[in-house]
Structures are given as structure tokens and as C-alpha cells.
Write a protein that holds these residues in place. Structure first.
Motif, PDB file in Angstrom:
ATOM      1  N   LEU A 183       0.831  -1.201   0.000  1.00 21.37           N
ATOM      2  CA  LEU A 183       0.000   0.000   0.000  1.00 21.37           C
ATOM      3  C   LEU A 183       0.864   1.249   0.000  1.00 21.37           C
ATOM      4  O   LEU A 183       0.588   2.217  -0.719  1.00 21.37           O
ATOM      5  CB  LEU A 183      -0.916  -0.009   1.221  1.00 21.37           C
ATOM      6  N   ILE A 243       0.826   4.089  -2.989  1.00 14.28           N
ATOM      7  CA  ILE A 243       0.548   5.503  -2.739  1.00 14.28           C
ATOM      8  C   ILE A 243       1.680   6.374  -3.272  1.00 14.28           C
ATOM      9  O   ILE A 243       1.450   7.423  -3.891  1.00 14.28           O
ATOM     10  CB  ILE A 243       0.335   5.752  -1.238  1.00 14.28           C
ATOM     11  N   THR A 291      -6.016   6.273   1.341  1.00 14.12           N
ATOM     12  CA  THR A 291      -6.590   5.420   0.299  1.00 14.12           C
ATOM     13  C   THR A 291      -8.111   5.535   0.292  1.00 14.12           C
ATOM     14  O   THR A 291      -8.734   5.691  -0.765  1.00 14.12           O
ATOM     15  CB  THR A 291      -6.184   3.948   0.509  1.00 14.12           C
ATOM     16  N   THR A 339     -11.984   0.560   4.631  1.00 14.83           N
ATOM     17  CA  THR A 339     -11.487   1.516   3.635  1.00 14.83           C
ATOM     18  C   THR A 339     -12.463   1.687   2.483  1.00 14.83           C
ATOM     19  O   THR A 339     -12.791   2.819   2.089  1.00 14.83           O
ATOM     20  CB  THR A 339     -10.118   1.047   3.104  1.00 14.83           C
TER      21      THR A 339
END
Length: 403
Positions: free
Chosen positions: A19, A23, A122, A169
Motif C-alpha cells: 500500500l 501511494i 486510500t 477503507t
């Protein structure tokens, strides 16, 4: 009996690393893409970056839509520019990396030291993209709309409330797009515009109403947020020595004022704020009519925002000391920008809005937040304070100016 679906630490570490990498590539890739699109459309902007009017008039074009969506990331500070947005995300990533690796220069721990920033950003970005896909049709050359609202509200708050994991999320992003954005659209277009009220009142009141509904939904449908990964505690930052009690002196105060610029997206870090401000100033240097809706008021706005935060930090220092955190950022993203954009960047407007905002908005936000149910995030109190404070202070400033 131990659940067989529980993730091993190594699996969670691999997910977090992936992740983080995603990003980072998103921030760098977006920066490269916007530059490439702009240079391939060089005839559209000649020697300067396109101004805000140019952006609105060219919204059907992919490059204009990309600029609009990117601008949404920094809209909460009223900058509305892709450079400010990229600077905010880049500075936030730097702060997160420094926090993870225990760097002494990390500043205030990003996202309150929760270790949840990758999931938070996110969810916010997914909510932003989905909001624009669902509601982007409402934006026209003559009609601004609050498509940014999901980025700085419910998705991030849900991650902070319920922890990491794709269920929280994704569901946070979906609820932000299907509840927050349309509620803000209703408040802006059917309350603020007919009554000639600052649109920030509609933005933040819409965030509050929709977030209350969303947290109530999570209360009665807990499967929306409960999963194996969200049941785990937040992933901690790198092990460091126990934090020392701040001395709350001049250096701390200056750092706190800077950090307040990135509090609204739940970052609260100096590096994130510095990236936001530097990006906005770069945009202003290239074309003063590009950021802040083409008003050419960016220097006055930043000065007024810094002043209201500084006054708040000084006045409410004891609250910072006793509580560890206090919402001195609230007038920075509500009362002050509304006053500057409504009445201009004159010294009387800057000083009055900064002082009144710092005196009224933070304690009101704290009082409301304390009365919220335990399963609702305290940011609801902050945005309600933004709405009430703006509704009270902006007409009062207009009365004083007129007389």
C-alpha cells in the motif's frame, strides 16, 4: 478458538508495504501526468499555467477534469489547485515515512500517530474519485459544486474509528460518495445559494449530517466495518523512545500553527502543511488567477489562516496542554476563508475574522464533540462548529464593515 482468518504479522507487513508503494507511485505518477498533459496542451496556456476560469470552461476535456479532481484534494483549504494537492500528498507521505522509521524530524506524528495514514488516504482518495464519477455531472462553467467533500470527512473518520482493512477503507469511500457528497450538494444548492450564505456552511453541515447517518448505519449494521483485519489494533510506527512532554514554547507554537494547515484532511503534520502551502505558492507564482478560484487572494488568505491559528494556539494553550489536542484549525478552513472571499483581503477583514474565529470556533467544536455518542467521530463537532461559527461571524463582519 483462534480465528483461522486472522492475518499473520508478516502478511500485514506485506500488505502495508504494498500500500505504501502504491501511494508513492500514485503521487509521483499523478505529478508526472499533470505536467505531461499540460505541456501537450501548451497552446492552451501559453506562458502561464491556466487560470481557474480556463479550468471551468474546459471541463469536458480530460486534462481539465484531472485538474478539477486533483484540485479537490486541496479544496478544504480553499486553494483548489493541483500543485497544492500534490504538495499535500507528497509532504504527507514524507511525514508518514519519517514516522515509520522513527526520524527525529518527523514533526507531529501524522494522523495522530495512529499508523493508519495509508488506509486513511486510500479511503479518502477512493471516496473522492467515486464522488466525481457519481456527481461530477453537476459541475459546469457557471456552477461550482462540492465534489471534494468526501476527501476530508467520512472515509478518513471511519478508518480512524474502526481501524485498518479493506472493508473499512472501501465502505468508508462508498458511504462518503453516496451520503456526504449529495448531502453537501443539497445544502449548497438549496440552502446556501438561495439564502446567499457562504457555501462553506453547506459543505460542512452536509458533512456533519451525512456522517451522523453513516455512523448510525454502522451502529445497526456492524458488518460494514467489522472484519478480521479491522479487529486488530492500528499498526504502530517504528519503536522510539517514550515521547517527551512538549514545552509548549515558541518553537512548539510555530510548528503547531503550520500543522493546523493540514488538520482538516486528518494529517496534522508540518511536512504535509508545508507541501500544501508551497504547492499553492508555486501555482500563484505561475498564475495568480489559478489558485483560490481565480481570486488572486492567496497571500492574504494564507496570512489570515496563519493568524487565526496563531491566535487560537496562544489563547487555548492550556487546553492543548491538558487535552493533548485542541481544534484550533477550525476557523482556518471555515470562518477566515469565507470572510476573505466574501469581503476581500483587507486588514480589517483579516484581523476581525481571525480573532473572532479563534475565539469562538475551537471551544464550540470541543463542546459539541464532547456530547457526541462514543461511536461517532469527534470531527462531526468540528464541522458543526465551522457551520455555526461562519453563520454567526460572517454577517457580523459585514455589519461592522458597512458601518
Amino acid at each position: 478458538m483462534e480465528s483461522t482468518t486472522e492475518k499473520k504479522p508478516s502478511d500485514r507487513l506485506a500488505t502495508r508495504s504494498s500500500l505504501d508503494t502504491a501511494i508513492l507511485f500514485l503521487v509521483l505518477g499523478t505529478a508526472a501526468l499533470i505536467v505531461w498533459l499540460s505541456f501537450t496542451h501548451r497552446s492552451d496556456w501559453a506562458a502561464h499555467w491556466p487560470d481557474y476560469r480556463h479550468l471551468l470552461s474546459n471541463l469536458p476535456e480530460p486534462s481539465a477534469w484531472l485538474r478539477w479532481v486533483l484540485g479537490d484534494i486541496s479544496e478544504v483549504a480553499f486553494y483548489k489547485h493541483e500543485f497544492a494537492s500534490i504538495g499535500l500528498l507528497a509532504g504527507a507521505y514524507l511525514a508518514y515515512w519519517a514516522n515509520r522509521t522513527g526520524k527525529s524530524w518527523q514533526g507531529f506524528a501524522i494522523s495522530y500517530g495512529s499508523g493508519l495514514w495509508p488506509w486513511l488516504v486510500t479511503s479518502s482518495l477512493l471516496g473522492l474519485v467515486l464522488s466525481n464519477l457519481l456527481w461530477g455531472w453537476t459541475v459546469t462553467a457557471d456552477s461550482w459544486q462540492p465534489t471534494f467533500a468526501a476527501f476530508v470527512s467520512l472515509p478518513a473518520a471511519m478508518v480512524l474509528m474502526f481501524g485498518s482493512g479493506w472493508k473499512v477503507t472501501i465502505n468508508g469511500a462508498i458511504l462518503g460518495a453516496v451520503l456526504v457528497t449529495p448531502m453537501c450538494l443539497l445544502m449548497v444548492n438549496y440552502v446556501c445559494n438561495p439564502l446567499a450564505l457562504p457555501v462553506v456552511i453547506g459543505n460542512v453541515s452536509g458533512m456533519a449530517i451525512a456522517s451522523v447517518l453513516a455512523f448510525l448505519l454502522c451502529r445497526y449494521v456492524p458488518s460494514l466495518v467489522k472484519s478480521a483485519s479491522s479487529s486488530q489494533p492500528p499498526e504502530p510506527a517504528a519503536e522510539t523512545a517514550p515521547a517527551k512532554t512538549p514545552d509548549y514554547g515558541v518553537t512548539w507554537s510555530l510548528r503547531r500553527v503550520l500543522a493546523d494547515f493540514s488538520e482538516a484532511p486528518f494529517y496534522g503534520n508540518e511536512w504535509a502543511s508545508l507541501g500544501l502551502i508551497l504547492g499553492a505558492l508555486l501555482a500563484f507564482t505561475l498564475n495568480p488567477l489559478s489558485p483560490v478560484y481565480g481570486s488572486a487572494l492567496l497571500p492574504q488568505l494564507i496570512g489570515a489562516q496563519a493568524l487565526t491559528s496563531a491566535v487560537g494556539v496562544v489563547i487555548w494553550r492550556r487546553q492543548w496542554m491538558s487535552l493533548g489536542w485542541y481544534p484550533t484549525y477550525v476557523p482556518l478552513v471555515s470562518v477566515v476563508p469565507a470572510a476573505v472571499l466574501t469581503y476581500g483581503g483587507t486588514w480589517p477583514v483579516i484581523v476581525m475574522s481571525a480573532l473572532l474565529g479563534a475565539l469562538i470556533a475551537p471551544p464550540l467544536a470541543c463542546a459539541i464533540a464532547k456530547r457526541l455518542p462514543a461511536d461517532m467521530h469527534g470531527f462531526i463537532g468540528n464541522v458543526l462548529s465551522m457551520a455555526i461559527s461562519t453563520l454567526l461571524i460572517i454577517p457580523f463582519i459585514g455589519f461592522l464593515i458597512a458601518n
